[in-house]
Design a protein around this motif. Structure first.
Motif, mmCIF file in Angstrom:
data_model
loop_
_atom_site.group_PDB
_atom_site.id
_atom_site.type_symbol
_atom_site.label_atom_id
_atom_site.label_comp_id
_atom_site.label_asym_id
_atom_site.label_seq_id
_atom_site.Cartn_x
_atom_site.Cartn_y
_atom_site.Cartn_z
ATOM 1 N N LEU A 1 1.519 18.282 5.411
ATOM 2 C CA LEU A 1 2.077 19.177 5.916
ATOM 3 C C LEU A 1 2.108 20.113 4.263
ATOM 4 O O LEU A 1 2.323 19.807 3.344
ATOM 5 C CB LEU A 1 4.258 18.967 5.965
ATOM 6 C CG LEU A 1 4.229 18.229 6.616
ATOM 7 C CD1 LEU A 1 6.299 17.695 6.955
ATOM 8 C CD2 LEU A 1 3.986 19.023 8.256
ATOM 9 N N PRO A 2 1.228 20.717 4.445
ATOM 10 C CA PRO A 2 0.984 21.935 3.151
ATOM 11 C C PRO A 2 1.953 22.901 2.794
ATOM 12 O O PRO A 2 2.809 22.795 3.626
ATOM 13 C CB PRO A 2 -0.345 22.824 3.390
ATOM 14 C CG PRO A 2 -0.344 22.306 5.343
ATOM 15 C CD PRO A 2 0.109 20.964 5.530
ATOM 16 N N PRO A 3 1.805 23.195 1.716
ATOM 17 C CA PRO A 3 3.191 24.168 1.208
ATOM 18 C C PRO A 3 2.823 25.296 2.442
ATOM 19 O O PRO A 3 4.427 26.426 2.734
ATOM 20 C CB PRO A 3 2.100 24.802 0.092
ATOM 21 C CG PRO A 3 1.782 23.801 -0.608
ATOM 22 C CD PRO A 3 0.709 23.026 0.795
ATOM 23 N N ARG A 4 2.084 25.681 3.165
ATOM 24 C CA ARG A 4 2.003 27.037 3.705
ATOM 25 C C ARG A 4 1.942 26.129 5.217
ATOM 26 O O ARG A 4 1.430 26.063 5.715
ATOM 27 C CB ARG A 4 1.202 27.998 3.346
ATOM 28 C CG ARG A 4 1.143 29.144 1.686
ATOM 29 C CD ARG A 4 0.201 29.910 2.115
ATOM 30 N NE ARG A 4 0.910 30.697 1.247
ATOM 31 C CZ ARG A 4 0.747 32.300 1.325
ATOM 32 N NH1 ARG A 4 0.499 32.969 2.509
ATOM 33 N NH2 ARG A 4 1.614 32.476 0.405
ATOM 34 N N SER A 5 3.383 25.625 5.716
ATOM 35 C CA SER A 5 3.381 25.103 7.081
ATOM 36 C C SER A 5 4.610 26.120 8.012
ATOM 37 O O SER A 5 5.331 26.883 6.874
ATOM 38 C CB SER A 5 4.138 23.834 7.441
ATOM 39 O OG SER A 5 3.123 22.712 6.029
ATOM 40 N N ALA A 6 3.761 26.587 8.575
ATOM 41 C CA ALA A 6 4.205 27.425 9.999
ATOM 42 C C ALA A 6 4.905 26.072 11.054
ATOM 43 O O ALA A 6 4.003 25.990 11.483
ATOM 44 C CB ALA A 6 3.788 28.244 10.756
#
Length: 178
Positions: free
Chosen positions: A116-121
């Motif tokens: 889960l990368p920092p910029r996860s939507a």
């Protein structure tokens, strides 16, 4: 005492939506996308969890009026972004560098195993009908599932959203990675 009528809900919604314009993004880059959810209690409950877990924003696709009362004031604290269709939401998030994850009880990578990368939507579809779009149209969309061990086939959408937000934040506070 009878519950609020449609007119009262609409007035409360409009008042809170104006207040939402002043909402500040949460400390985490995580975004929650609600794709044509029923306008019942789940939407405000998700806003409440989004505020508690520090979500950046909540995107609402094809959702209009809902009763903000169950959010306990969180609808005015978490920025809401409104989209007529998923395509516009997807395009905007990808342009901002977000990786999108569709929660699907039928399959996909297990939440606890997926990076889960920092910029996860995180995209949550309609409780009965699923997402409003054909998944094949969005090959970059990754499917996630939450492990379940009972006979129930899926979790309530507000509970699933809370679990996903908790896991995202747990990783940020723990090892610092995705």
């Amino acid at each position: 005492m009878p519950g609020p009528n449609r007119k009262n809900i609409r007035q409360r919604y409009e008042k809170e939506r104006r207040r939402n314009l002043l909402a500040q993004p949460g400390p985490h880059e995580m975004i929650i996308v609600l794709d044509r959810l029923k306008a019942g209690y789940n939407i405000p409950k998700i806003f409440r969890s989004a505020e508690a877990f520090g979500a950046r924003e909540v995107h609402l696709v094809g959702i209009d009026t809902f009763d903000p009362a169950p959010a306990k004031g969180s609808f005015r604290k978490v920025p809401a972004r409104f989209h007529d269709d998923f395509s516009a939401c997807h395009t905007g998030l990808v342009a901002q560098g977000y990786e999108l994850f569709l929660l699907d009880p039928a399959g996909g990578s297990l939440l606890q195993e997926a990076p889960l990368p920092p910029r996860s939507a995180f995209v949550f579809g309609h409780e009965e009908f699923g997402p409003s779009f054909e998944r094949a149209a969005y090959p970059d969309l990754q499917c996630l599932s939450i492990p379940q061990f009972g006979s129930v086939q899926s979790l309530n959408v507000s509970i699933a959203a809370s679990i996903v937000m908790y896991e995202y934040v747990r990783r940020r506070l723990g090892s610092g990675g995705g």
